[in-house]
Motif scaffolding. Structure first.
Motif, PDB file in Angstrom:
ATOM      1  N   CYS A 265      41.842  -9.862  79.242  1.00 57.35           N
ATOM      2  CA  CYS A 265      41.527  -8.429  79.233  1.00 57.35           C
ATOM      3  C   CYS A 265      42.135  -7.740  78.006  1.00 57.35           C
TER       4      CYS A 265
ATOM      5  N   GLY B 155      47.752  -5.745  84.921  1.00 60.58           N
ATOM      6  CA  GLY B 155      48.253  -6.145  83.606  1.00 60.58           C
ATOM      7  C   GLY B 155      48.783  -7.573  83.579  1.00 60.58           C
TER       8      GLY B 155
ATOM      9  N   PRO C 245      37.404  -3.375  80.715  1.00 63.04           N
ATOM     10  CA  PRO C 245      38.366  -4.208  81.443  1.00 63.04           C
ATOM     11  C   PRO C 245      37.722  -5.511  81.905  1.00 63.04           C
ATOM     12  N   ALA C 246      38.471  -6.578  81.840  1.00 66.89           N
ATOM     13  CA  ALA C 246      37.936  -7.881  82.243  1.00 66.89           C
ATOM     14  C   ALA C 246      37.627  -7.932  83.734  1.00 66.89           C
ATOM     15  N   CYS C 247      38.245  -7.039  84.513  1.00 59.50           N
ATOM     16  CA  CYS C 247      38.041  -7.055  85.963  1.00 59.50           C
ATOM     17  C   CYS C 247      36.855  -6.196  86.389  1.00 59.50           C
TER      18      CYS C 247
ATOM     19  N   CYS D  52      47.398  -1.315  81.200  1.00 61.39           N
ATOM     20  CA  CYS D  52      47.291  -1.526  82.646  1.00 61.39           C
ATOM     21  C   CYS D  52      48.666  -1.803  83.250  1.00 61.39           C
TER      22      CYS D  52
ATOM     23  N   CYS E 177      43.147 -11.169  84.055  1.00 58.73           N
ATOM     24  CA  CYS E 177      43.929 -10.251  83.212  1.00 58.73           C
ATOM     25  C   CYS E 177      44.227 -10.868  81.842  1.00 58.73           C
TER      26      CYS E 177
ATOM     27  N   THR F 161      45.462  -5.077  78.852  1.00 61.89           N
ATOM     28  CA  THR F 161      46.601  -5.576  79.625  1.00 61.89           C
ATOM     29  C   THR F 161      47.841  -4.686  79.490  1.00 61.89           C
TER      30      THR F 161
HETATM   31  S1  SF4 Z   1      44.798  -6.097  82.924  1.00 61.57           S
HETATM   32 FE1  SF4 Z   1      44.267  -4.462  84.387  1.00 61.57          FE
HETATM   33  S2  SF4 Z   1      42.266  -3.733  83.692  1.00 61.57           S
HETATM   34 FE2  SF4 Z   1      42.615  -5.730  82.767  1.00 61.57          FE
HETATM   35  S3  SF4 Z   1      41.709  -7.246  84.143  1.00 61.57           S
HETATM   36 FE3  SF4 Z   1      43.854  -7.029  84.728  1.00 61.57          FE
HETATM   37  S4  SF4 Z   1      43.854  -5.474  86.348  1.00 61.57           S
HETATM   38 FE4  SF4 Z   1      41.891  -5.289  85.261  1.00 61.57          FE
END
Ligand code: SF4
Length: 97
Positions: A57, A77, A24-26, A63, A54, A60
């Motif tokens: 990511c 997402g 995940p990008a986060c 999520c 996001c 997405t």
């Molecule tokens: S889409 Fe979800 S998993 Fe991906 S960066 Fe955003 S919050 Fe995090």
């Protein structure tokens, strides 16, 4: 007549290791970034910053579906709660038509 059984070891390939999961990008972000409070300029900027994370990511869609299923708060997402509420309303009315 004698029957002789022979066994051979099966070759186990190390090339068939478990698939790599998308990251995940986060993962390295401060979780608080995804839970802005209020709607003042600072909060709106925080929403935009979280959504930008996001946007890059690979998870997405999954999520977003999780957030819709669980009625989560915050940015998931690439959407905020208001956007997810609209998605649910449109999905409900689309399914009813
Ligand atoms: S889409 Fe979800 S998993 Fe991906 S960066 Fe955003 S919050 Fe995090």
């Amino acid at each position: 007549m004698n029957i002789v059984r022979t066994y051979t070891r099966r070759q186990v390939s190390t090339a068939t290791a478990a698939p790599v999961r998308p990251r995940p990008a986060c993962a390295d972000e401060d979780p608080d970034l995804f839970f802005p409070t209020g709607n003042d300029p600072a909060a709106l900027e925080q929403f935009a910053e979280a959504k930008a994370v996001c946007a890059r990511c690979p998870l997405t869609a999954r999520c977003l579906q999780t957030a819709l299923d669980r009625n989560e708060a915050g940015v998931w997402g690439g959407t905020d709660e208001q956007t997810r509420r609209l998605i649910k309303i449109r999905t409900f009315h689309g399914a009813a038509a």
